[in-house]
Write an enzyme that holds these catalytic residues in place. Structure first.
Site, mmCIF file in Angstrom:
data_model
loop_
_atom_site.group_PDB
_atom_site.id
_atom_site.type_symbol
_atom_site.label_atom_id
_atom_site.label_comp_id
_atom_site.label_asym_id
_atom_site.label_seq_id
_atom_site.Cartn_x
_atom_site.Cartn_y
_atom_site.Cartn_z
ATOM 1 N N GLY A 84 -7.030 5.293 5.305
ATOM 2 C CA GLY A 84 -6.363 6.138 4.235
ATOM 3 C C GLY A 84 -6.575 7.941 5.018
ATOM 4 O O GLY A 84 -7.783 7.840 5.296
ATOM 5 N N GLU A 122 -13.638 -6.083 9.211
ATOM 6 C CA GLU A 122 -12.541 -5.224 9.698
ATOM 7 C C GLU A 122 -12.221 -4.048 10.301
ATOM 8 O O GLU A 122 -13.021 -3.415 10.029
ATOM 9 C CB GLU A 122 -10.963 -5.908 8.512
ATOM 10 C CG GLU A 122 -11.674 -4.414 7.523
ATOM 11 C CD GLU A 122 -10.760 -5.292 6.237
ATOM 12 O OE1 GLU A 122 -9.437 -4.395 6.240
ATOM 13 O OE2 GLU A 122 -11.396 -6.040 5.177
ATOM 14 N N GLU A 175 0.592 -1.184 0.181
ATOM 15 C CA GLU A 175 -0.447 -0.311 0.114
ATOM 16 C C GLU A 175 1.053 1.111 -0.277
ATOM 17 O O GLU A 175 -0.067 2.331 0.151
ATOM 18 C CB GLU A 175 -0.685 -0.457 1.143
ATOM 19 C CG GLU A 175 -1.646 -0.864 1.124
ATOM 20 C CD GLU A 175 -2.792 -1.019 2.196
ATOM 21 O OE1 GLU A 175 -3.995 -0.398 1.947
ATOM 22 O OE2 GLU A 175 -2.752 -2.096 3.441
ATOM 23 N N ARG A 190 -11.307 2.958 11.776
ATOM 24 C CA ARG A 190 -12.488 2.802 10.118
ATOM 25 C C ARG A 190 -12.682 1.307 10.503
ATOM 26 O O ARG A 190 -11.703 0.638 10.434
ATOM 27 C CB ARG A 190 -11.869 2.936 9.434
ATOM 28 C CG ARG A 190 -13.469 4.135 8.631
ATOM 29 C CD ARG A 190 -12.837 3.852 6.825
ATOM 30 N NE ARG A 190 -12.726 2.499 6.129
ATOM 31 C CZ ARG A 190 -11.466 2.258 5.790
ATOM 32 N NH1 ARG A 190 -10.797 3.326 5.634
ATOM 33 N NH2 ARG A 190 -11.534 1.437 4.828
ATOM 34 N N ASP A 229 -15.565 -1.723 8.887
ATOM 35 C CA ASP A 229 -16.050 -1.774 7.756
ATOM 36 C C ASP A 229 -17.134 -2.758 7.784
ATOM 37 O O ASP A 229 -17.062 -3.888 8.863
ATOM 38 C CB ASP A 229 -14.661 -2.453 6.873
ATOM 39 C CG ASP A 229 -13.983 -1.153 6.020
ATOM 40 O OD1 ASP A 229 -14.873 0.174 6.186
ATOM 41 O OD2 ASP A 229 -13.341 -1.987 5.715
ATOM 42 N N SER A 252 -6.480 -2.834 1.778
ATOM 43 C CA SER A 252 -7.144 -2.286 0.596
ATOM 44 C C SER A 252 -7.691 -3.382 -0.783
ATOM 45 O O SER A 252 -7.704 -2.482 -1.962
ATOM 46 C CB SER A 252 -5.516 -1.561 -0.262
ATOM 47 O OG SER A 252 -5.334 -0.079 0.657
ATOM 48 N N TYR A 304 -9.422 4.091 -4.687
ATOM 49 C CA TYR A 304 -8.588 4.748 -4.818
ATOM 50 C C TYR A 304 -8.670 5.942 -5.778
ATOM 51 O O TYR A 304 -7.602 6.639 -6.173
ATOM 52 C CB TYR A 304 -6.349 4.761 -4.266
ATOM 53 C CG TYR A 304 -7.069 3.664 -3.544
ATOM 54 C CD1 TYR A 304 -6.577 4.448 -2.010
ATOM 55 C CD2 TYR A 304 -6.383 2.249 -2.923
ATOM 56 C CE1 TYR A 304 -7.374 3.803 -0.890
ATOM 57 C CE2 TYR A 304 -6.716 2.199 -1.704
ATOM 58 C CZ TYR A 304 -6.852 2.952 -1.362
ATOM 59 O OH TYR A 304 -6.394 2.009 0.710
ATOM 60 N N ASN A 361 -9.711 -0.677 10.719
ATOM 61 C CA ASN A 361 -8.475 -0.136 10.194
ATOM 62 C C ASN A 361 -7.487 0.643 11.136
ATOM 63 O O ASN A 361 -8.737 1.138 11.572
ATOM 64 C CB ASN A 361 -8.709 0.395 8.863
ATOM 65 C CG ASN A 361 -9.635 -0.420 7.938
ATOM 66 O OD1 ASN A 361 -8.578 -0.749 7.062
ATOM 67 N ND2 ASN A 361 -10.661 -0.119 7.111
#
Length: 315
Positions: free
Chosen positions: A276, A270, A18, A255, A257, A146, A216, A272
């Site tokens: 990002g 998951e 990443e 964050r 998900d 990602s 992205y 994070n």
């Protein structure tokens, strides 16, 4: 110039898959901090050594690294040894959240909903896996982000290729039940009892394919913030994500998900711990919906920087 933070390093780049995303995140964070009057400096952990980091005289650092050697507890452990305060979660929570299988086990122990799964390696037998988890199912690396190496498997015949792809990125892979429904994400700020969820965001990707390109690069993906959910359901999703965050011991920001199925039941996918911070990123989007600018978000996260492991008393 704001001097309350002193000389600040923005760790970015790194050596993970990443890296390119991290370069964008770090550049954005550094520019925003400078705009706010912070004495911020970029530091590429993929090109510069720990010795250089120790010599840089940073009074605190903002971790804008993603993936391995940046989000998995390794750089956090190094910063603890150097006694440099840093943003985000500590070594243990970072390592747990990066390990999708360990994360799921911990959530299940606390009764939180997460899709059924199986742990695989390159030699794992695949007979019966499709029957156990149903089709379609997801195969992805257990320690990657990602959506790199992820495959949505539509038939049992696709499993060997999907596993081979995941194992290009990791020694361990995760096969996961596919939850049909709405894809949501919830940014979280704070630590412990002070942790709070920002507005829920719904992600609508073309053909439901929220891959690296649609995360992205492409402008085709739609983001609805706040997500169009009944207030009670939005609060339920936010509370679940904050609970999941606390169980892992996350700090500072993160964050979660989530998939929302046809019965409006949320399923945790998951966590994070270093999300990002690019122009397409979701934590800034949630913060903006809460009236917080990108620069204000960066400063707020930086203000939480600290070492998490208590230093031993000097003899």
């Amino acid at each position: 110039m704001t001097t309350s933070f002193g000389r600040v390093g923005v760790l970015y780049g790194g050596v993970s898959a990443e890296r390119e995303v991290s370069l964008m995140s770090g550049a954005g964070v550094c520019a925003a901090l400078r705009e706010a009057g912070v004495d911020a400096h970029l530091f590429d952990t993929g090109r510069q050594s720990l010795a250089e980091l120790a010599a840089a005289d940073f009074e605190r650092v903002f971790i804008a690294l993603h993936g391995r050697f940046g989000e998995d507890g390794t750089v956090q452990g190094a910063l603890e040894l150097l006694r440099i305060p840093y943003t985000g979660s500590g070594p243990l929570a970072s390592g747990l959240a990066m390990d999708k299988i360990a994360t799921k086990h911990l959530w299940l122990q606390h009764g939180l909903p997460t899709p059924r799964f199986a742990m695989l390696n390159s030699q794992s037998p695949l007979d019966g896996l499709a029957d156990d988890l149903g089709l379609p199912l997801i195969v992805k690396p257990a320690h990657e982000g990602s959506t790199l190496g992820l495959t949505r498997v539509e038939s049992a015949a696709q499993l060997p290729q999907a596993l081979a792809l995941a194992c290009q990125h990791d020694d361990c892979a995760l096969a996961e039940q596919f939850i049909r429904g709405r894809e949501l994400t919830v940014p979280i700020l704070g630590t412990g009892d002070d942790a709070r969820a920002l507005p829920v965001i719904e992600i609508i990707a073309p053909q439901g394919n929220y891959d690296y390109e649609h995360k992205y690069v492409s402008d085709e993906t739609q983001y609805i913030c706040p997500a169009q959910l009944p207030d009670s359901l939005a609060r339920q999703v936010q509370a679940l994500c904050v609970q999941a965050y606390r169980i892992l011991g996350c700090e500072g920001w993160g964050r979660a998900d989530v998939m929302l199925d046809a019965q409006n039941r949320p399923w945790l996918l998951e966590m994070n711990t270093s999300p990002g911070m690019t122009g397409h990123s979701l934590v800034p989007m949630g913060a903006k919906a809460n009236g917080m600018s990108y620069a204000e978000l960066c400063v707020a996260i930086l203000a939480t920087a600290r070492c998490k492991v208590r230093a031993p008393l000097a003899h």
